[in-house]
Each structure stands twice: as structure tokens, then as C-alpha cells.
Design a protein around this motif. Structure first.
Motif, PDB file in Angstrom:
ATOM      1  N   ARG A  74      47.014  37.863  26.532  1.00 54.03           N
ATOM      2  CA  ARG A  74      47.635  37.154  28.043  1.00 54.03           C
ATOM      3  C   ARG A  74      46.443  37.329  29.033  1.00 54.03           C
ATOM      4  O   ARG A  74      45.843  38.270  29.080  1.00 54.03           O
ATOM      5  N   HIS A  75      46.166  36.214  29.758  1.00 53.50           N
ATOM      6  CA  HIS A  75      45.176  36.455  30.833  1.00 53.50           C
ATOM      7  C   HIS A  75      45.866  36.707  31.996  1.00 53.50           C
ATOM      8  O   HIS A  75      47.011  36.074  32.338  1.00 53.50           O
ATOM      9  N   LEU A  76      45.643  38.102  32.446  1.00 50.11           N
ATOM     10  CA  LEU A  76      46.139  38.660  33.737  1.00 50.11           C
ATOM     11  C   LEU A  76      45.254  38.201  34.909  1.00 50.11           C
ATOM     12  O   LEU A  76      44.020  37.999  34.917  1.00 50.11           O
ATOM     13  N   THR A  77      46.142  37.675  35.814  1.00 45.98           N
ATOM     14  CA  THR A  77      45.504  37.365  37.141  1.00 45.98           C
ATOM     15  C   THR A  77      45.380  38.670  38.171  1.00 45.98           C
ATOM     16  O   THR A  77      46.656  39.336  38.060  1.00 45.98           O
ATOM     17  N   PRO A  78      44.344  38.847  38.709  1.00 47.90           N
ATOM     18  CA  PRO A  78      44.386  40.036  39.624  1.00 47.90           C
ATOM     19  C   PRO A  78      45.509  39.949  40.740  1.00 47.90           C
ATOM     20  O   PRO A  78      45.718  38.728  41.391  1.00 47.90           O
ATOM     21  N   LEU A  79      46.009  41.091  41.111  1.00 49.77           N
ATOM     22  CA  LEU A  79      47.299  40.975  42.419  1.00 49.77           C
ATOM     23  C   LEU A  79      46.238  41.067  43.595  1.00 49.77           C
ATOM     24  O   LEU A  79      45.047  41.619  43.806  1.00 49.77           O
ATOM     25  N   PRO A  80      46.892  40.555  44.836  1.00 52.96           N
ATOM     26  CA  PRO A  80      46.154  40.298  46.179  1.00 52.96           C
ATOM     27  C   PRO A  80      46.134  41.582  46.672  1.00 52.96           C
ATOM     28  O   PRO A  80      46.881  42.533  46.601  1.00 52.96           O
TER      29      PRO A  80
END
Length: 113
Positions: free
Chosen positions: A107-113
Motif C-alpha cells: 500500500r502506498h501511504l501518503t504523508p499526513l499534513p
């Protein structure tokens, strides 16, 4: 003259030619079968089907009544080649490559803001 082909029996009429100048294009003189028909018989024979099985299969699929002697004539035409192939000298080494793989979904995780 009846001819057996890919799509069943076909009635072929040739014109009278007293001077023997007529040269047929689709079906050569003296031929009663298309070459594709022989290839189908040889293909079934190569897969291990018996003469009667080939006869039944052609009847089922194409609706063609083919005699076992016709099938034997076609298969006998290649019997010498089969014997030569079966008695060919084998190589000493036959390399084999084994491939093994596993597929894992990441799963490609996107960084949280």
C-alpha cells in the motif's frame, strides 16, 4: 466430383476439356481433399486420437463422413517422419530454468499534513 474441405463436402464441377488445357487454381488436378483437411487429421492424430475417434470427431464437428481408410492414408503419409523423430539422437544435457516469484501488494501511504 465431391471434395472434402474445411467446411464439409463440396461439389466441384470441372469443365470438359478435350485438349487438356484447363488448369484448376483452387484444387489441383487429381486432388480430392484440401490440404487444410489433412492438417486437421494429422493434428488430431498427434494428440493421440485413434482412427475411429478422429472419424467420430469429424462427423460431430463438420458433419463429414470420412472412412477410416482415408484417415489411415493421411497418417501413414507422415509415419516415416514420426519414426525418424522418435529415433533422433538426443542431446546429453537439456537445461531447465525454474522461475519462482511471489507478488506482494504494498500500500502506498501518503504523508499526513
Amino acid at each position: 466430383m465431391a471434395t472434402t474441405g474445411d467446411f464439409g463436402n463440396l461439389e466441384v464441377t470441372t469443365p470438359r476439356d478435350r485438349n487438356s488445357t484447363f488448369e484448376p487454381v483452387i484444387l489441383p488436378k487429381g486432388e480430392t481433399r484440401f490440404t487444410g483437411f489433412d492438417d486437421k487429421i494429422i493434428s488430431m492424430y498427434a494428440r493421440g486420437m485413434a482412427t475411429r475417434d478422429i472419424q467420430g470427431h469429424l462427423q460431430e464437428i463438420y458433419g463429414i463422413d470420412v472412412s477410416p481408410s482415408l484417415i489411415s492414408q493421411v497418417t501413414d503419409a507422415i509415419s516415416e517422419e514420426v519414426i525418424l523423430w522418435q529415433n533422433r539422437p538426443l542431446d546429453e544435457v537439456y537445461p531447465i530454468v525454474y522461475l519462482d516469484a511471489i507478488r506482494i501488494k504494498v500500500r502506498h501511504l501518503t504523508p499526513l499534513p
